[in-house]
Write an enzyme that holds these catalytic residues in place. Structure first.
Site, PDB file in Angstrom:
ATOM      1  N   LYS A 224      -6.205   0.660  11.266  1.00  0.00           N
ATOM      2  CA  LYS A 224      -5.565   0.723   9.950  1.00  0.00           C
ATOM      3  C   LYS A 224      -6.570   0.280   8.902  1.00  0.00           C
ATOM      4  O   LYS A 224      -7.113  -0.816   8.970  1.00  0.00           O
ATOM      5  CB  LYS A 224      -4.340  -0.192   9.927  1.00  0.00           C
ATOM      6  CG  LYS A 224      -3.757  -0.433   8.539  1.00  0.00           C
ATOM      7  CD  LYS A 224      -2.709  -1.557   8.574  1.00  0.00           C
ATOM      8  CE  LYS A 224      -2.297  -1.975   7.172  1.00  0.00           C
ATOM      9  NZ  LYS A 224      -1.356  -3.120   7.171  1.00  0.00           N
TER      10      LYS A 224
ATOM     11  N   ASP B 277      -3.887  -3.603  -0.487  1.00  0.00           N
ATOM     12  CA  ASP B 277      -2.454  -3.368  -0.343  1.00  0.00           C
ATOM     13  C   ASP B 277      -1.675  -4.169  -1.376  1.00  0.00           C
ATOM     14  O   ASP B 277      -1.432  -5.357  -1.204  1.00  0.00           O
ATOM     15  CB  ASP B 277      -1.996  -3.744   1.067  1.00  0.00           C
ATOM     16  CG  ASP B 277      -0.516  -3.475   1.279  1.00  0.00           C
ATOM     17  OD1 ASP B 277       0.057  -2.708   0.483  1.00  0.00           O
ATOM     18  OD2 ASP B 277       0.048  -4.022   2.246  1.00  0.00           O
TER      19      ASP B 277
ATOM     20  N   LYS C 170       4.086  -6.715  -3.720  1.00  0.00           N
ATOM     21  CA  LYS C 170       3.961  -8.040  -3.137  1.00  0.00           C
ATOM     22  C   LYS C 170       3.993  -9.112  -4.224  1.00  0.00           C
ATOM     23  O   LYS C 170       3.686  -8.837  -5.386  1.00  0.00           O
ATOM     24  CB  LYS C 170       2.636  -8.155  -2.374  1.00  0.00           C
ATOM     25  CG  LYS C 170       2.533  -7.292  -1.137  1.00  0.00           C
ATOM     26  CD  LYS C 170       1.168  -7.446  -0.498  1.00  0.00           C
ATOM     27  CE  LYS C 170       1.050  -6.588   0.759  1.00  0.00           C
ATOM     28  NZ  LYS C 170       1.903  -7.074   1.860  1.00  0.00           N
TER      29      LYS C 170
ATOM     30  N   ASP D  99       5.864  -1.234   1.212  1.00  0.00           N
ATOM     31  CA  ASP D  99       4.942  -2.254   1.711  1.00  0.00           C
ATOM     32  C   ASP D  99       4.865  -2.243   3.235  1.00  0.00           C
ATOM     33  O   ASP D  99       4.122  -3.022   3.816  1.00  0.00           O
ATOM     34  CB  ASP D  99       5.361  -3.636   1.206  1.00  0.00           C
ATOM     35  CG  ASP D  99       4.279  -4.677   1.406  1.00  0.00           C
ATOM     36  OD1 ASP D  99       3.091  -4.290   1.472  1.00  0.00           O
ATOM     37  OD2 ASP D  99       4.608  -5.875   1.513  1.00  0.00           O
TER      38      ASP D  99
ATOM     39  N   ARG E 232       1.908   1.268   9.098  1.00  0.00           N
ATOM     40  CA  ARG E 232       2.456   2.059  10.203  1.00  0.00           C
ATOM     41  C   ARG E 232       2.510   3.544   9.861  1.00  0.00           C
ATOM     42  O   ARG E 232       2.417   4.391  10.748  1.00  0.00           O
ATOM     43  CB  ARG E 232       3.832   1.516  10.587  1.00  0.00           C
ATOM     44  CG  ARG E 232       4.896   1.651   9.518  1.00  0.00           C
ATOM     45  CD  ARG E 232       6.065   0.694   9.720  1.00  0.00           C
ATOM     46  NE  ARG E 232       5.669  -0.689   9.488  1.00  0.00           N
ATOM     47  CZ  ARG E 232       6.484  -1.728   9.635  1.00  0.00           C
ATOM     48  NH1 ARG E 232       7.735  -1.535  10.015  1.00  0.00           N
ATOM     49  NH2 ARG E 232       6.058  -2.956   9.407  1.00  0.00           N
TER      50      ARG E 232
END
Length: 490
Positions: free
Chosen positions: A255, A260, A267, A337, A341
């Site tokens: 990944k 992010d 976040k 968020d 995956r």
């Protein structure tokens, strides 16, 4: 990077003032006696005063104890509880010891009787512990020298150098990973990360890049959905090492979310700066591939990394969107968020279909939940194969990188079922690290697969014996050790 030189000269010759590190399992023996003599008895006096017995974690530091000795550091290696001294104990002792040296650019490291076979391990521990990411410091003190060269005293230089060659390769892989994870997100984003990977062609690796257009044509809908909010366009990079003839490759998937923000499911501000490390899985895969190439591993290995930036913008993915993954499965995105995956879904299914690998191992800083479960000492291990899980766990134990196998099962998997798509990208909060693994499992088919959630181990706020605080490079050594068991000569 610390330069390591294996020498057969006496460790305590007085031809010039010298800093000396002695790793020992007792305050006795010929090497200890020679050092004590060179220090005019200062070493034995200090040992008696400190109660030093050669146990792991014990140390004695003597500044300028005698002419010809600028510093002496004794470090214990004997594990508590009567366990045998092993490579990990030596690495940790050497790492702690070199950090105790003050203001020297060069030092000698010696080991007491019965420990010389671990000299390359000591060199590895010293190199990893001396790592310092100082690229962006403009005011570097010239008054405080930094250790640059370590002379390791051995009786058989050739044997030490032969074993060091593989450890040298893996140490450079760890350092590459640490460097990548440490870079700021305005410097390292999908395009520039790709450029760093392309530089590895000089090691003999084959590097192939899928850009946004290629991924759109292939149908990487899950990955592209994550990337659509950023001005930095995504990449998937495939790195191949061909050293195993016609054998099916081992595949390692990472990944690579270079920053992010959480996307629209944004976040909290506190700690968001550390989200530059959300590409730790990809960095580990690249460090591993570098190590395999440098030591010319007799195996076919493929590293595939999905590189994106998860940002907020008018074009960003929304909670409620439905995306179609590479293998055709549809995903209801309930939380932007939970993006890693989605990236891995496409990369895993693409790798499986295109390369038919013998096995797949993916690494990701995937969930905060794994940190709640395991803390910062072990990574979470999820797998559909007992044999693969066992091999990874044994490799981790051998190099001191712990894995803890977590449960999986249908009771968890069905929590991901969606009312309007094939699945949703999150379930409930309880067991959410497991739910993330169950999500990934839907994209691996019947291929032997393992998922390493390294969210708690890729970056630490406290130093360990062989790593300063920050990026650890966790996983490179573990996977390198794992690969050795699959090499043609194994």
């Amino acid at each position: 990077m610390l330069s390591v030189i294996f020498d057969s000269f006496p460790a305590f010759s007085a031809d010039a003032p010298r800093a000396v590190v002695l790793l020992c399992d007792a305050a006795s023996g010929e090497t200890f006696a020679a050092l004590d003599k060179a220090s005019a008895g200062a070493v034995s006096r200090a040992v008696a005063l400190k109660g030093f017995k050669g146990e792991a974690g014990q140390s004695v530091v003597l500044p300028a104890p005698a002419e010809g000795l600028s510093q002496v550091v004794l470090a214990g290696v004997k594990p508590k509880g009567g366990a045998a001294v092993d490579a990990v104990a030596i690495e940790n002792a050497a790492g702690r010891a070199v950090r105790l040296l003050e203001g020297v650019e060069s030092a000698v490291l010696a080991l007491s009787e019965g420990l010389e076979q671990f000299a390359p391990d000591a060199a590895l521990g010293a190199r990893l512990a001396s790592y310092d990411f100082d690229v962006y410091r403009t005011k570097k003190s010239e008054s405080r020298p930094v250790l640059k060269t370590l002379h390791v005293a051995v009786s058989d230089v050739a044997a030490a150098q032969t074993r060091w060659a593989a450890l040298d390769a893996v140490s450079q892989g760890v350092i590459l990973t640490r460097n990548l994870v440490s870079e700021p997100p305005n410097v390292l984003y999908p395009q520039t990360f790709t450029q760093r990977i392309e530089e590895l062609r000089e090691l003999g690796l084959t590097v192939e890049v899928l850009d946004e257009k290629a991924m759109t044509e292939l149908g990487f809908g899950a990955l592209l959905g994550v990337a659509q909010g950023s001005v930095h366009k995504p990449r998937t990079v495939i790195v191949r090492h061909n050293g195993g003839g016609s054998e099916a490759p081992l595949a390692f998937i990472g990944k690579g979310v270079t920053f992010d923000s959480g996307g629209i499911s944004i976040k909290p501000a506190a700690g968001m700066d550390e989200m530059k490390t959300d590409m730790g899985g990809a960095a580990t895969v690249i460090g591993l591939m570098s190590a395999l190439a440098r030591r010319k591993a007799l195996v076919n290995a493929i590293g595939v990394v999905g590189l994106v930036e998860n940002m907020v913008s008018g074009g960003a993915q929304r909670p409620g969107d439905i995306v179609r993954a590479y293998d055709g499965q549809t995903i209801e995105v309930l939380n932007t968020d939970a993006e890693g995956r989605l990236v891995l879904a496409d990369v895993l299914s693409y790798t499986r279909k295109r390369f038919s690998p013998k096995l797949m191992v993916n690494l990701a800083t995937l969930t905060g939940a794994i940190v709640v479960s395991l803390g910062y000492e072990n990574a979470g291990l999820f797998s559909n194969s007992d044999a693969l899980a066992k091999g990874l766990s044994e490799a981790g134990a051998q190099v001191g990188e712990g894995l803890w196998r977590m449960p999986m099962g249908e009771a968890y998997n069905r929590e991901l079922n969606s009312d309007i798509a094939d699945m949703k990208n999150i379930g409930g909060r309880p067991g959410s690290a497991i739910l993330a693994a169950e999500f990934l499992k839907r994209f691996v088919g019947d291929t032997d697969w393992a998922h390493l959630d390294i969210a708690g181990t890729a970056w630490k706020t406290k130093a360990s014996a062989i790593a300063p605080k920050g990026a650890t490079g966790f996983g490179v050594r573990l996977l390198d050790c794992f690969v050795k068991a699959h090499e043609a000569s194994a």
